[in-house]
Motif scaffolding. Structure first.
Motif, PDB file in Angstrom:
ATOM      1  N   THR A  18       0.846  -1.198   0.000  1.00 48.42           N
ATOM      2  CA  THR A  18       0.000   0.000   0.000  1.00 48.42           C
ATOM      3  C   THR A  18       0.881   1.246   0.000  1.00 48.42           C
ATOM      4  N   ALA A  19       1.933   1.237   0.805  1.00 45.63           N
ATOM      5  CA  ALA A  19       2.861   2.368   0.854  1.00 45.63           C
ATOM      6  C   ALA A  19       3.543   2.584  -0.499  1.00 45.63           C
ATOM      7  N   THR A  20       3.886   1.500  -1.166  1.00 41.26           N
ATOM      8  CA  THR A  20       4.543   1.601  -2.472  1.00 41.26           C
ATOM      9  C   THR A  20       3.623   2.252  -3.495  1.00 41.26           C
ATOM     10  N   ALA A  84      -3.838   9.167  -3.773  1.00 41.92           N
ATOM     11  CA  ALA A  84      -2.574   9.129  -3.029  1.00 41.92           C
ATOM     12  C   ALA A  84      -2.811   9.406  -1.550  1.00 41.92           C
ATOM     13  N   LEU A  85      -3.627  10.394  -1.249  1.00 40.85           N
ATOM     14  CA  LEU A  85      -3.912  10.732   0.150  1.00 40.85           C
ATOM     15  C   LEU A  85      -4.641   9.594   0.862  1.00 40.85           C
ATOM     16  N   VAL A  86      -5.604   8.983   0.182  1.00 38.30           N
ATOM     17  CA  VAL A  86      -6.334   7.853   0.774  1.00 38.30           C
ATOM     18  C   VAL A  86      -5.378   6.696   1.036  1.00 38.30           C
ATOM     19  N   ARG A 103      -7.509  -1.760   5.880  1.00 40.85           N
ATOM     20  CA  ARG A 103      -7.993  -2.547   4.744  1.00 40.85           C
ATOM     21  C   ARG A 103      -9.053  -1.754   3.973  1.00 40.85           C
ATOM     22  N   ARG A 104      -9.949  -1.116   4.711  1.00 40.13           N
ATOM     23  CA  ARG A 104     -11.023  -0.342   4.067  1.00 40.13           C
ATOM     24  C   ARG A 104     -10.450   0.829   3.257  1.00 40.13           C
ATOM     25  N   PHE A 105      -9.558   1.629   3.856  1.00 46.95           N
ATOM     26  CA  PHE A 105      -9.019   2.790   3.139  1.00 46.95           C
ATOM     27  C   PHE A 105      -8.072   2.382   2.019  1.00 46.95           C
ATOM     28  N   MET A 112      -9.898   3.410  -6.468  1.00 49.97           N
ATOM     29  CA  MET A 112      -9.845   4.703  -7.159  1.00 49.97           C
ATOM     30  C   MET A 112      -8.862   4.641  -8.329  1.00 49.97           C
ATOM     31  N   LEU A 113      -7.717   4.022  -8.103  1.00 50.06           N
ATOM     32  CA  LEU A 113      -6.725   3.900  -9.175  1.00 50.06           C
ATOM     33  C   LEU A 113      -7.199   2.951 -10.270  1.00 50.06           C
ATOM     34  N   MET A 114      -7.831   1.860  -9.874  1.00 52.62           N
ATOM     35  CA  MET A 114      -8.318   0.914 -10.876  1.00 52.62           C
ATOM     36  C   MET A 114      -9.410   1.535 -11.739  1.00 52.62           C
TER      37      MET A 114
END
Length: 167
Positions: A18-20, A84-86, A103-105, A112-114
Motif C-alpha cells: 500500500t505504501a509503495t 494518493a492521500l487515501v 484494509r477499508r481505506f 480509485m486507481l483501478m
C-alpha cells in the motif's frame, strides 16, 4: 477505533505494498502538478484524436475544446492526488495496526486507481478515443501496468481479512 491486532506476514505485505502504490501515485500527481504541460499535451492529443487513423466513423467522438481537455486533465490530477492521500492514510493505519480501517481505506484508494486507469485510460481513452491507434500518444501499456499493480495489491490487502498473529 478498533483494537490493534498483531502484525502478520500478510499485513506486513499489505502495509509495504500500500505504501509503495501511495508513493508511486503521489509522485505521479506531483509530477503532473509541477510539470503540468507534459501530460496536458498527452490528454489534449488523446481527446482530440489527432494522431489516430482519423476514421470518419470515429472522429465525431473527438473533443477539440482546449478548455474541456484541460478540465479533464485537472480532474485526473485531483483524482490521483485524492487516491494518493487515501492510500497514505491507509498506510498510516496499517502501521498503527488498525487493520480493519487500513484494509477499508487501502481498498478505497486502490479501487480509485483501478477506476481511473481501467475505466478512464484503458476503456475511455483506449477505446472511446482510440488511443490504441496512436504511435505517439498511446498510454495503454502504462495504464495497464498501474491497473494490474493496483489489482495485485488489492488482492494482498483483501487476504489480510481475518488474519491473526498465528496465521
Amino acid at each position: 477505533m478498533s483494537a490493534p491486532t498483531p502484525r502478520t506476514a500478510a499485513t506486513l505485505a499489505a502495509t509495504l505494498l500500500t505504501a509503495t502504490v501511495a508513493l508511486y501515485i503521489a509522485l505521479v500527481a506531483f509530477g503532473n502538478i509541477t510539470d503540468f504541460g507534459t501530460n496536458q499535451q498527452f490528454v489534449r492529443h488523446v481527446l482530440a484524436m489527432d494522431t489516430t487513423f482519423k476514421d470518419d466513423d470515429l472522429m465525431w467522438r473527438a473533443v477539440s475544446s482546449k478548455g474541456l481537455q484541460d478540465a479533464v486533465y485537472v480532474v485526473i490530477i485531483v483524482w490521483e492526488t485524492l487516491a494518493a492521500l487515501v492510500l497514505m492514510y491507509g498506510t498510516w493505519l496499517w502501521v498503527r495496526h488498525d487493520h480493519q480501517r487500513a484494509r477499508r481505506f487501502s481498498t478505497y484508494g486502490l479501487l480509485m486507481l483501478m477506476v481511473l486507469f481501467g475505466a478512464g485510460f484503458i476503456a475511455v481513452g483506449g477505446e472511446w478515443f482510440s488511443m490504441w491507434q496512436s504511435k505517439d500518444w498511446n498510454g495503454l501499456e502504462a495504464a495497464t501496468r498501474v491497473f494490474l499493480l493496483s489489482g495485485v495489491v488489492l488482492l494482498v490487502v483483501q487476504l489480510t481479512e481475518g488474519r491473526t498473529a498465528t496465521t
